[in-house]
Motif scaffolding. Structure first.
Motif, PDB file in Angstrom:
ATOM      1  N   GLU A  22      14.801 -36.197  35.562  1.00  0.00           N
ATOM      2  CA  GLU A  22      14.626 -36.453  36.994  1.00  0.00           C
ATOM      3  C   GLU A  22      14.817 -35.196  37.836  1.00  0.00           C
ATOM      4  O   GLU A  22      14.418 -35.145  38.996  1.00  0.00           O
ATOM      5  CB  GLU A  22      15.574 -37.576  37.452  1.00  0.00           C
ATOM      6  CG  GLU A  22      17.063 -37.254  37.399  1.00  0.00           C
ATOM      7  CD  GLU A  22      17.688 -37.390  35.997  1.00  0.00           C
ATOM      8  OE1 GLU A  22      16.927 -37.534  35.012  1.00  0.00           O
ATOM      9  OE2 GLU A  22      18.926 -37.340  35.900  1.00  0.00           O
ATOM     10  N   GLN A  76      11.220 -42.488  39.847  1.00  0.00           N
ATOM     11  CA  GLN A  76      11.700 -41.288  40.542  1.00  0.00           C
ATOM     12  C   GLN A  76      11.111 -40.023  39.916  1.00  0.00           C
ATOM     13  O   GLN A  76      10.718 -39.099  40.609  1.00  0.00           O
ATOM     14  CB  GLN A  76      13.226 -41.248  40.455  1.00  0.00           C
ATOM     15  CG  GLN A  76      13.859 -40.145  41.267  1.00  0.00           C
ATOM     16  CD  GLN A  76      15.305 -39.901  40.835  1.00  0.00           C
ATOM     17  OE1 GLN A  76      15.941 -40.777  40.235  1.00  0.00           O
ATOM     18  NE2 GLN A  76      15.816 -38.730  41.130  1.00  0.00           N
ATOM     19  N   LEU A  81       3.160 -37.313  42.098  1.00  0.00           N
ATOM     20  CA  LEU A  81       2.370 -38.169  42.986  1.00  0.00           C
ATOM     21  C   LEU A  81       2.082 -37.455  44.290  1.00  0.00           C
ATOM     22  O   LEU A  81       0.989 -37.507  44.820  1.00  0.00           O
ATOM     23  CB  LEU A  81       3.119 -39.477  43.270  1.00  0.00           C
ATOM     24  CG  LEU A  81       3.428 -40.319  42.037  1.00  0.00           C
ATOM     25  CD1 LEU A  81       4.090 -41.627  42.438  1.00  0.00           C
ATOM     26  CD2 LEU A  81       2.157 -40.604  41.270  1.00  0.00           C
ATOM     27  N   LYS A  82       3.096 -36.751  44.802  1.00  0.00           N
ATOM     28  CA  LYS A  82       2.903 -36.021  46.047  1.00  0.00           C
ATOM     29  C   LYS A  82       1.888 -34.900  45.842  1.00  0.00           C
ATOM     30  O   LYS A  82       1.050 -34.665  46.693  1.00  0.00           O
ATOM     31  CB  LYS A  82       4.230 -35.443  46.537  1.00  0.00           C
ATOM     32  CG  LYS A  82       5.096 -36.511  47.150  1.00  0.00           C
ATOM     33  CD  LYS A  82       6.350 -35.897  47.766  1.00  0.00           C
ATOM     34  CE  LYS A  82       7.402 -36.967  48.007  1.00  0.00           C
ATOM     35  NZ  LYS A  82       8.597 -36.778  47.185  1.00  0.00           N
ATOM     36  N   SER A 105       6.877 -47.202  41.041  1.00  0.00           N
ATOM     37  CA  SER A 105       6.776 -45.875  40.461  1.00  0.00           C
ATOM     38  C   SER A 105       8.182 -45.324  40.268  1.00  0.00           C
ATOM     39  O   SER A 105       9.115 -45.690  40.964  1.00  0.00           O
ATOM     40  CB  SER A 105       5.936 -44.959  41.334  1.00  0.00           C
ATOM     41  OG  SER A 105       6.633 -44.617  42.487  1.00  0.00           O
ATOM     42  N   TRP A 149       8.321 -39.540  38.711  1.00  0.00           N
ATOM     43  CA  TRP A 149       6.892 -39.344  38.993  1.00  0.00           C
ATOM     44  C   TRP A 149       6.659 -38.767  40.385  1.00  0.00           C
ATOM     45  O   TRP A 149       5.566 -38.273  40.677  1.00  0.00           O
ATOM     46  CB  TRP A 149       6.137 -40.661  38.869  1.00  0.00           C
ATOM     47  CG  TRP A 149       6.063 -41.199  37.474  1.00  0.00           C
ATOM     48  CD1 TRP A 149       6.604 -40.649  36.346  1.00  0.00           C
ATOM     49  CD2 TRP A 149       5.398 -42.400  37.052  1.00  0.00           C
ATOM     50  NE1 TRP A 149       6.332 -41.425  35.257  1.00  0.00           N
ATOM     51  CE2 TRP A 149       5.595 -42.500  35.653  1.00  0.00           C
ATOM     52  CE3 TRP A 149       4.662 -43.380  37.719  1.00  0.00           C
ATOM     53  CZ2 TRP A 149       5.077 -43.567  34.923  1.00  0.00           C
ATOM     54  CZ3 TRP A 149       4.141 -44.433  36.978  1.00  0.00           C
ATOM     55  CH2 TRP A 149       4.352 -44.516  35.596  1.00  0.00           C
ATOM     56  N   GLN A 150       7.666 -38.875  41.244  1.00  0.00           N
ATOM     57  CA  GLN A 150       7.455 -38.532  42.655  1.00  0.00           C
ATOM     58  C   GLN A 150       6.836 -37.145  42.893  1.00  0.00           C
ATOM     59  O   GLN A 150       5.874 -37.021  43.647  1.00  0.00           O
ATOM     60  CB  GLN A 150       8.761 -38.681  43.454  1.00  0.00           C
ATOM     61  CG  GLN A 150       9.229 -40.128  43.594  1.00  0.00           C
ATOM     62  CD  GLN A 150       8.140 -41.058  44.110  1.00  0.00           C
ATOM     63  OE1 GLN A 150       7.424 -40.716  45.032  1.00  0.00           O
ATOM     64  NE2 GLN A 150       8.001 -42.223  43.479  1.00  0.00           N
TER      65      GLN A 150
END
Ligand SMILES: [Zn+2]
Length: 164
Positions: free
Chosen positions: A14, A155, A161-162, A153, A157-158
């Protein structure tokens, strides 16, 4: 897991740190993680892998389901552009089944009940109706969008994704 174990991939945590299998197996399985039972304990299931050898992005086919059609067409009637409540939306065969129309991404669109009734067993042309856009099989970006909308989704992946 096989990629990680075999050294073909590193697992990303993460915080964006990468780990080989030996390091990864030492990480605790947190509440939010999925765990894989292994001899002597449990292994955290990685949510992001960094491939050591990049071949190609895995192709994920999006299943043709009512839910995925709704996502592709963004819950919008493809004839009148309205967005009624979910239960007032149908899936419409552009070319009616009785006329040889198939169950396919290219022949199915989301339509509201009233457009559905108005169109009946006719083609859009015959009914004097126009599609907002030609229905297509979702491309990769749409596919990713659909897949991401389909589940919470993670954490991990954030950042990706952004970036996308
Ligand atoms: Zn409509």
């Amino acid at each position: 897991m096989i990629l990680l174990y075999g050294g073909a991939a590193r697992a990303v945590d993460e915080d964006g740190e990468t780990h080989d299998f030996g390091q990864w197996r030492m990480l605790p399985v947190r509440e939010v993680d999925d765990g894989l039972p292994i001899i002597g304990g449990e292994l955290r299931v990685p949510r992001v892998l960094h491939l050591q050898r990049y071949d190609r992005a895995p192709r994920v086919a999006v299943r043709l389901t009512r839910r995925n059609l709704m996502l592709r067409d963004q819950h919008q009637c493809q004839y009148c552009a309205r967005r009624p409540s979910l239960r007032d939306l149908n899936v419409d065969h552009v070319i009616p089944r009785s006329r040889g129309g198939t169950d396919s991404w290219e022949n199915l669109v989301v339509s509201c009940r009233s457009c559905n009734l108005k169109k009946g067993r006719r083609t859009p042309d015959e009914a004097g109706m126009c599609l907002l856009r030609p229905p297509q099989k979702p491309r990769w970006s749409t596919a990713a969008h659909i897949l991401l909308a389909a589940r919470e989704s993670y954490q991990e992946w954030q950042p990706f994704l952004k970036a996308g």
